[in-house]
Scaffold this motif. Structure first.
Motif, PDB file in Angstrom:
ATOM      1  N   UNK A  75       0.807  -1.223   0.000  1.00  0.00           N
ATOM      2  CA  UNK A  75       0.000   0.000   0.000  1.00  0.00           C
ATOM      3  C   UNK A  75       0.836   1.266   0.000  1.00  0.00           C
ATOM      4  N   UNK A  76       2.153   1.159  -0.014  1.00  0.00           N
ATOM      5  CA  UNK A  76       2.952   2.387   0.040  1.00  0.00           C
ATOM      6  C   UNK A  76       2.788   3.181  -1.258  1.00  0.00           C
ATOM      7  N   UNK A  77       2.956   4.492  -1.203  1.00  0.00           N
ATOM      8  CA  UNK A  77       2.717   5.340  -2.380  1.00  0.00           C
ATOM      9  C   UNK A  77       3.541   4.953  -3.605  1.00  0.00           C
ATOM     10  N   UNK A  78       4.772   4.532  -3.414  1.00  0.00           N
ATOM     11  CA  UNK A  78       5.608   4.144  -4.546  1.00  0.00           C
ATOM     12  C   UNK A  78       5.030   2.924  -5.256  1.00  0.00           C
ATOM     13  N   UNK A  79       4.562   1.947  -4.481  1.00  0.00           N
ATOM     14  CA  UNK A  79       3.971   0.753  -5.079  1.00  0.00           C
ATOM     15  C   UNK A  79       2.657   1.081  -5.783  1.00  0.00           C
ATOM     16  N   UNK A  80       1.876   1.995  -5.215  1.00  0.00           N
ATOM     17  CA  UNK A  80       0.646   2.417  -5.897  1.00  0.00           C
ATOM     18  C   UNK A  80       0.977   3.081  -7.232  1.00  0.00           C
ATOM     19  N   UNK A  81       2.032   3.884  -7.266  1.00  0.00           N
ATOM     20  CA  UNK A  81       2.447   4.508  -8.519  1.00  0.00           C
ATOM     21  C   UNK A  81       2.875   3.459  -9.544  1.00  0.00           C
ATOM     22  N   UNK A  82       3.551   2.419  -9.089  1.00  0.00           N
ATOM     23  CA  UNK A  82       3.943   1.323  -9.989  1.00  0.00           C
ATOM     24  C   UNK A  82       2.698   0.654 -10.551  1.00  0.00           C
ATOM     25  N   UNK A 120       0.369  -7.860  -8.092  1.00  0.00           N
ATOM     26  CA  UNK A 120      -0.754  -7.961  -7.169  1.00  0.00           C
ATOM     27  C   UNK A 120      -0.517  -6.961  -6.045  1.00  0.00           C
ATOM     28  N   UNK A 121      -1.533  -6.160  -5.779  1.00  0.00           N
ATOM     29  CA  UNK A 121      -1.503  -5.235  -4.641  1.00  0.00           C
ATOM     30  C   UNK A 121      -2.011  -6.009  -3.442  1.00  0.00           C
ATOM     31  N   UNK A 122      -1.174  -6.174  -2.442  1.00  0.00           N
ATOM     32  CA  UNK A 122      -1.551  -6.976  -1.280  1.00  0.00           C
ATOM     33  C   UNK A 122      -2.245  -6.106  -0.235  1.00  0.00           C
ATOM     34  N   UNK A 123      -3.537  -6.298  -0.108  1.00  0.00           N
ATOM     35  CA  UNK A 123      -4.329  -5.568   0.874  1.00  0.00           C
ATOM     36  C   UNK A 123      -4.793  -6.443   2.011  1.00  0.00           C
ATOM     37  N   UNK A 124      -4.136  -7.594   2.174  1.00  0.00           N
ATOM     38  CA  UNK A 124      -4.544  -8.521   3.224  1.00  0.00           C
ATOM     39  C   UNK A 124      -5.761  -9.317   2.799  1.00  0.00           C
ATOM     40  N   UNK A 125      -6.282 -10.140   3.695  1.00  0.00           N
ATOM     41  CA  UNK A 125      -7.447 -10.960   3.379  1.00  0.00           C
ATOM     42  C   UNK A 125      -8.702 -10.088   3.170  1.00  0.00           C
ATOM     43  N   UNK A 126      -9.530 -10.499   2.237  1.00  0.00           N
ATOM     44  CA  UNK A 126     -10.787  -9.792   1.976  1.00  0.00           C
ATOM     45  C   UNK A 126     -11.767 -10.052   3.116  1.00  0.00           C
ATOM     46  N   UNK A 127     -12.514  -9.028   3.488  1.00  0.00           N
ATOM     47  CA  UNK A 127     -13.454  -9.143   4.614  1.00  0.00           C
ATOM     48  C   UNK A 127     -14.674  -9.992   4.288  1.00  0.00           C
ATOM     49  N   UNK A 128     -15.247  -9.835   3.094  1.00  0.00           N
ATOM     50  CA  UNK A 128     -16.520 -10.475   2.770  1.00  0.00           C
ATOM     51  C   UNK A 128     -16.309 -11.888   2.249  1.00  0.00           C
ATOM     52  N   UNK A 129     -15.451 -12.056   1.246  1.00  0.00           N
ATOM     53  CA  UNK A 129     -15.120 -13.387   0.745  1.00  0.00           C
ATOM     54  C   UNK A 129     -16.015 -13.932  -0.342  1.00  0.00           C
ATOM     55  N   UNK A 130     -17.065 -13.215  -0.725  1.00  0.00           N
ATOM     56  CA  UNK A 130     -17.921 -13.591  -1.858  1.00  0.00           C
ATOM     57  C   UNK A 130     -18.158 -12.326  -2.684  1.00  0.00           C
ATOM     58  N   UNK A 142      -7.568   3.743  -2.928  1.00  0.00           N
ATOM     59  CA  UNK A 142      -6.331   4.484  -3.188  1.00  0.00           C
ATOM     60  C   UNK A 142      -5.881   4.288  -4.630  1.00  0.00           C
ATOM     61  N   UNK A 143      -5.952   3.058  -5.120  1.00  0.00           N
ATOM     62  CA  UNK A 143      -5.560   2.778  -6.499  1.00  0.00           C
ATOM     63  C   UNK A 143      -6.485   3.502  -7.477  1.00  0.00           C
ATOM     64  N   UNK A 144      -7.776   3.404  -7.266  1.00  0.00           N
ATOM     65  CA  UNK A 144      -8.735   4.040  -8.168  1.00  0.00           C
ATOM     66  C   UNK A 144      -8.581   5.559  -8.176  1.00  0.00           C
TER      67      UNK A 144
END
Length: 180
Positions: free
Chosen positions: A6-13, A164-174, A125-127
């Motif tokens: 989630x760091x700004x440099x990775x978002x720019x990439x 892949x942007x790693x945002x951790x596990x998804x909360x909803x899952x469906x 953040x990406x959008x």
């Protein structure tokens, strides 16, 4: 596949990769999506190729905010605007009449488009940085289980996806609820 945080440099990439037509997996609150620039037909077709998805299966376009709805849809009913105001950002996809400029690759050749504003902070953040719509169905091969972690995406696609942007596990899952 590059593993981005989630760091700004990775978002720019990630934004640079998307603007270059590459595929980037991103987290949402539901499942990880396989994102491409929705205004780039070749990038959208790359989603279908990577997933092995039939071309007549539309993909959802993720937006940075509800204010972008009119960039992608026409004749938006008041009821849809009320749903967007009440449930976006969140796991709700609205099926609306597509704007004339929307490439049929996104819509599976249909006259409608699925739109959603995800609530996941990293997707937002990406959008926001990207500044447009991202076509992003679930980041799995057609018919496989939808991924809820970056590791699932890596296992499914390996180097076929740029990052892949790693945002951790998804909360909803469906997947999100769809309202037509």
């Amino acid at each position: 596949m590059r593993h981005l945080s989630a760091n700004p440099e990775d978002l720019d990439i990630a934004v640079d990769l998307l603007r270059a037509g590459a595929l980037v997996a991103m987290p949402t609150e539901t499942v990880y999506g396989l994102a491409a620039d929705a205004s780039n037909p070749d990038a959208v077709r790359a989603i279908f190729a990577a997933k092995g998805r039939p071309v007549d299966h539309p993909v959802i376009v993720h937006l940075p905010s509800s204010s972008a709805i009119d960039d992608w849809a026409v004749e938006v009913p008041d009821a849809a605007r009320r749903l967007a105001a009440g449930f976006w950002p969140g796991p709700l996809t609205l099926i609306l009449s597509r704007a004339p400029h929307v490439d049929p690759a996104i819509t599976g050749g249909q006259d409608t488009i699925g739109l959603r504003v995800p609530a996941h902070p990293l997707a937002q953040a990406l959008l926001q940085r990207f500044g447009g719509g991202l076509a992003a169905p679930s980041a799995n091969r057609f018919g496989h289980v939808s991924p809820t972690t970056a590791a699932h995406v890596q296992a499914e696609f390996g180097d076929e996806v740029a990052a892949v942007l790693d945002g951790g596990p998804c909360e909803v899952g469906v997947e999100s609820t769809i309202v037509d």
